[in-house]
Design a protein around this motif. Structure first.
Motif, PDB file in Angstrom:
ATOM      1  N   ILE A 175       0.834  -1.190   0.000  1.00  0.00           N
ATOM      2  CA  ILE A 175       0.000   0.000   0.000  1.00  0.00           C
ATOM      3  C   ILE A 175       0.877   1.252   0.000  1.00  0.00           C
ATOM      4  N   SER A 176       1.890   1.275   0.866  1.00  0.00           N
ATOM      5  CA  SER A 176       2.796   2.424   0.904  1.00  0.00           C
ATOM      6  C   SER A 176       3.551   2.583  -0.413  1.00  0.00           C
ATOM      7  N   GLU A 177       4.027   1.475  -0.946  1.00  0.00           N
ATOM      8  CA  GLU A 177       4.773   1.542  -2.212  1.00  0.00           C
ATOM      9  C   GLU A 177       3.921   2.133  -3.317  1.00  0.00           C
ATOM     10  N   ASP A 178       2.633   1.794  -3.338  1.00  0.00           N
ATOM     11  CA  ASP A 178       1.729   2.313  -4.371  1.00  0.00           C
ATOM     12  C   ASP A 178       1.280   3.747  -4.074  1.00  0.00           C
ATOM     13  N   PHE A 185       2.659  10.344  -8.547  1.00  0.00           N
ATOM     14  CA  PHE A 185       3.608  10.971  -9.447  1.00  0.00           C
ATOM     15  C   PHE A 185       3.317  10.693 -10.925  1.00  0.00           C
ATOM     16  N   TYR A 186       2.103  10.202 -11.169  1.00  0.00           N
ATOM     17  CA  TYR A 186       1.570  10.190 -12.533  1.00  0.00           C
ATOM     18  C   TYR A 186       0.057  10.333 -12.415  1.00  0.00           C
ATOM     19  N   ASP A 187      -0.625  10.542 -13.508  1.00  0.00           N
ATOM     20  CA  ASP A 187      -2.068  10.808 -13.468  1.00  0.00           C
ATOM     21  C   ASP A 187      -2.817   9.489 -13.327  1.00  0.00           C
ATOM     22  N   CYS A 188      -2.697   8.905 -12.143  1.00  0.00           N
ATOM     23  CA  CYS A 188      -3.312   7.606 -11.845  1.00  0.00           C
ATOM     24  C   CYS A 188      -4.816   7.767 -11.655  1.00  0.00           C
ATOM     25  N   VAL A 189      -5.582   6.802 -12.131  1.00  0.00           N
ATOM     26  CA  VAL A 189      -7.041   6.911 -12.032  1.00  0.00           C
ATOM     27  C   VAL A 189      -7.514   6.891 -10.586  1.00  0.00           C
ATOM     28  N   ARG A 190      -6.713   6.345  -9.672  1.00  0.00           N
ATOM     29  CA  ARG A 190      -7.132   6.297  -8.266  1.00  0.00           C
ATOM     30  C   ARG A 190      -6.838   7.596  -7.526  1.00  0.00           C
ATOM     31  N   ASN A 191      -6.025   8.468  -8.113  1.00  0.00           N
ATOM     32  CA  ASN A 191      -5.730   9.736  -7.454  1.00  0.00           C
ATOM     33  C   ASN A 191      -7.007  10.558  -7.302  1.00  0.00           C
ATOM     34  N   GLU A 192      -7.091  11.293  -6.198  1.00  0.00           N
ATOM     35  CA  GLU A 192      -8.211  12.198  -5.968  1.00  0.00           C
ATOM     36  C   GLU A 192      -7.660  13.618  -5.918  1.00  0.00           C
ATOM     37  N   VAL A 193      -7.845  14.349  -7.016  1.00  0.00           N
ATOM     38  CA  VAL A 193      -7.199  15.650  -7.176  1.00  0.00           C
ATOM     39  C   VAL A 193      -8.246  16.752  -7.183  1.00  0.00           C
ATOM     40  N   LYS A 219      11.697   4.941  -3.863  1.00  0.00           N
ATOM     41  CA  LYS A 219      10.873   3.744  -3.707  1.00  0.00           C
ATOM     42  C   LYS A 219      11.746   2.512  -3.504  1.00  0.00           C
ATOM     43  N   PHE A 220      12.797   2.396  -4.272  1.00  0.00           N
ATOM     44  CA  PHE A 220      13.656   1.220  -4.140  1.00  0.00           C
ATOM     45  C   PHE A 220      14.464   1.252  -2.848  1.00  0.00           C
ATOM     46  N   GLU A 221      14.810   2.436  -2.354  1.00  0.00           N
ATOM     47  CA  GLU A 221      15.445   2.523  -1.041  1.00  0.00           C
ATOM     48  C   GLU A 221      14.479   2.083   0.047  1.00  0.00           C
ATOM     49  N   PHE A 222      13.227   2.483  -0.077  1.00  0.00           N
ATOM     50  CA  PHE A 222      12.198   2.091   0.883  1.00  0.00           C
ATOM     51  C   PHE A 222      12.043   0.570   0.904  1.00  0.00           C
ATOM     52  N   MET A 223      12.104  -0.050  -0.247  1.00  0.00           N
ATOM     53  CA  MET A 223      11.873  -1.495  -0.341  1.00  0.00           C
ATOM     54  C   MET A 223      13.081  -2.316   0.090  1.00  0.00           C
ATOM     55  N   THR A 224      14.268  -1.722   0.093  1.00  0.00           N
ATOM     56  CA  THR A 224      15.474  -2.532   0.287  1.00  0.00           C
ATOM     57  C   THR A 224      16.327  -2.144   1.488  1.00  0.00           C
ATOM     58  N   ASN A 225      16.080  -0.984   2.106  1.00  0.00           N
ATOM     59  CA  ASN A 225      16.922  -0.521   3.209  1.00  0.00           C
ATOM     60  C   ASN A 225      16.283  -0.866   4.553  1.00  0.00           C
ATOM     61  N   SER A 226      16.678  -1.992   5.128  1.00  0.00           N
ATOM     62  CA  SER A 226      16.105  -2.460   6.406  1.00  0.00           C
ATOM     63  C   SER A 226      16.883  -1.864   7.576  1.00  0.00           C
ATOM     64  N   GLN A 227      16.758  -0.565   7.737  1.00  0.00           N
ATOM     65  CA  GLN A 227      17.589   0.164   8.693  1.00  0.00           C
ATOM     66  C   GLN A 227      17.059   0.098  10.118  1.00  0.00           C
ATOM     67  N   SER A 228      15.780   0.424  10.290  1.00  0.00           N
ATOM     68  CA  SER A 228      15.189   0.523  11.627  1.00  0.00           C
ATOM     69  C   SER A 228      13.764  -0.012  11.603  1.00  0.00           C
ATOM     70  N   LEU A 229      13.268  -0.368  12.770  1.00  0.00           N
ATOM     71  CA  LEU A 229      11.886  -0.823  12.877  1.00  0.00           C
ATOM     72  C   LEU A 229      10.974   0.401  12.918  1.00  0.00           C
ATOM     73  N   ARG A 349       1.623  13.088  -1.775  1.00  0.00           N
ATOM     74  CA  ARG A 349       0.646  11.998  -1.883  1.00  0.00           C
ATOM     75  C   ARG A 349      -0.659  12.327  -1.164  1.00  0.00           C
ATOM     76  N   ARG A 350      -0.602  13.126  -0.107  1.00  0.00           N
ATOM     77  CA  ARG A 350      -1.831  13.492   0.588  1.00  0.00           C
ATOM     78  C   ARG A 350      -2.630  14.560  -0.162  1.00  0.00           C
ATOM     79  N   ILE A 351      -1.961  15.279  -1.050  1.00  0.00           N
ATOM     80  CA  ILE A 351      -2.653  16.304  -1.834  1.00  0.00           C
ATOM     81  C   ILE A 351      -3.241  15.718  -3.113  1.00  0.00           C
ATOM     82  N   ILE A 352      -2.494  14.860  -3.807  1.00  0.00           N
ATOM     83  CA  ILE A 352      -2.959  14.381  -5.116  1.00  0.00           C
ATOM     84  C   ILE A 352      -3.090  12.867  -5.192  1.00  0.00           C
ATOM     85  N   GLY A 353      -2.920  12.180  -4.068  1.00  0.00           N
ATOM     86  CA  GLY A 353      -3.091  10.734  -4.062  1.00  0.00           C
ATOM     87  C   GLY A 353      -4.468  10.330  -3.567  1.00  0.00           C
ATOM     88  N   LEU A 354      -4.604   9.048  -3.239  1.00  0.00           N
ATOM     89  CA  LEU A 354      -5.909   8.506  -2.860  1.00  0.00           C
ATOM     90  C   LEU A 354      -6.338   8.928  -1.465  1.00  0.00           C
TER      91      LEU A 354
END
Length: 407
Positions: A175-178, A185-193, A219-229, A349-354
């Motif tokens: 969910i976070s990744e999406d 960051f693109y004109d996704c149909v799920r965005n609420e603008v 995004k790839f840093e988020f998915m791969t950097n297991s730094q902290s809980l 994401r809170r301004i133009i995302g879902l």
């Protein structure tokens, strides 16, 4: 009598009362219970049970197989187990900053926990333009204790890797990744603008390939950097406050990721409170006072976090290489970089995302709302693109103020 031991089902208020009486050893046998479902979030059901006879109350939080916000999001109810175990751990790492948990039920996918009804959700309080002078001190302590003390700097590496495995959280991470890194960051149909913001979003966000490249890196840093809980969703709707106390709730998005993710979420949501105050407070002196409080709070969180982080490092670090000259400063610098980036991602994401925020959507005047949203988007873009340049709390506030002048 309802059977709660054979299979999961979503409880009604009456069934929650029956569950408390038969499955929890919390209320007295002669308790006079009533129940209200008070969940207003996107994912779960939250039941508040009150014993009026003995003046005692309890929260039961139940996780369903789909999100309340949309049936599109199929979720593992294991997130409730994660929340229970995270709160239990955070009570050890940062005692007093999270609610106590009493019971986890893997069949009904629910957790019984302390009722915080004498607190206020921070987002609501800030929209009412309240102030919490101890919040920066409280949240910076919570962040340092939960982020540094669960990292390889302090923990034994095998122990830490066991926690990484234990708290892998693929459905909620997706969910976070999406919703945070991809769709805004693109004109996704799920965005609420908001219509008054669409053209600005199109030009400044969706049609900027350099920005898209940076979000891909993040995004790839988020998915791969297991730094902290991480808490994983540390916005002002996940914080309960009163004048002398702060409680962090809802860590169901918890997993191992970049430490700056939690810090940046806090900062971004204070910026939402800032634009709300700017465009909803009509009296000049009161508006200036509230904006000044929020500016100081943002600065203090960043600066106190750094001071406490370095002090805790000196006191708690166990990894041999962590003592090498200059390494702790390098490590902290990467967290500040990620903090800036996530501040930007959350603003966008809170301004133009879902998933929007009431701080902004509640601004009734359309022109003012559009201005508030464009400030957030412009600042968000700068936080992402120039993330390496943010070193102090003043740097964060300066960027916000510079963008404020544009609209």
């Amino acid at each position: 009598m309802t059977v709660f031991t054979s299979a999961y089902f979503t409880m009604t208020e009456q069934e929650a009362i029956e569950y408390a009486k038969t499955r929890l050893n919390y209320f007295a046998p002669d308790a006079e219970l009533d129940c209200r479902e008070i969940g207003d979030g996107n994912l779960n059901y939250v039941f508040r049970l009150t014993d009026h006879k003995h003046k005692k109350s309890l929260i039961i939080k139940q996780a369903g197989p789909v999100a309340r916000i949309s049936d599109e999001f199929k979720l593992s109810p294991d997130r409730n187990r994660i929340e229970y175990e995270i709160l239990d751990l955070q009570n050890k790492l940062a005692s007093g900053f999270v609610p106590q948990v009493f019971n986890y039920d893997p069949v009904m996918n629910c957790t019984a926990m302390e009722d915080l009804s004498d607190y206020t959700i921070m987002r609501t309080a800030l929209m009412q333009h309240e102030k919490f002078p101890l919040f920066a001190d409280h949240i910076s302590t919570f962040l340092v204790n939960t982020l540094l003390l669960t990292s390889d700097v302090v923990m034994g590496h095998k122990e830490k890797k066991e926690l990484v495995k234990k708290f892998i959280n693929p459905e909620l991470c997706e969910i976070s990744e999406d919703l945070v890194f991809t769709e805004p960051f693109y004109d996704c149909v799920r965005n609420e603008v908001f219509e008054g913001t669409r053209e600005f979003a199109k030009k400044e966000i969706w049609e900027d390939p350099k920005l898209q490249l940076e979000t891909a890196k993040l995004k790839f840093e988020f998915m791969t950097n297991s730094q902290s809980l991480l808490h994983g969703d540390l916005h002002t709707g996940s914080i309960f406050v009163k004048e002398d106390s702060t409680k962090i709730i809802d860590p169901e998005f918890a997993f191992y990721g970049p430490a700056g993710y939690d810090v940046g979420n806090v900062i971004a949501n204070l910026i939402f409170a800032y634009v709300n105050a700017k465009y909803t407070i009509t009296e000049d002196e009161a508006r200036t006072d509230q904006l000044g409080y929020l500016e100081n709070t943002i600065e203090d969180i960043i600066d106190l976090f750094q001071t406490k982080f370095l002090q805790a490092w000196d006191e708690k670090a166990t990894e041999q290489t962590a003592s090498y000259e200059g390494f702790k400063e390098y490590y902290l610098d990467t967290i500040l970089r990620d903090t800036a980036a996530v501040t930007g991602l959350e603003l966008c994401r809170r301004i133009i995302g879902l998933a929007s925020v009431k701080d902004v959507t509640s601004i009734e005047d359309k022109t003012r709302r559009a201005a508030a949203e464009m400030i957030c988007l412009a600042a968000g873009k700068l936080f992402i693109m120039d993330r390496k340049s943010f070193k102090t709390g003043a740097d964060f506030v300066r960027t916000l103020k510079d963008c404020e002048k544009r609209f």
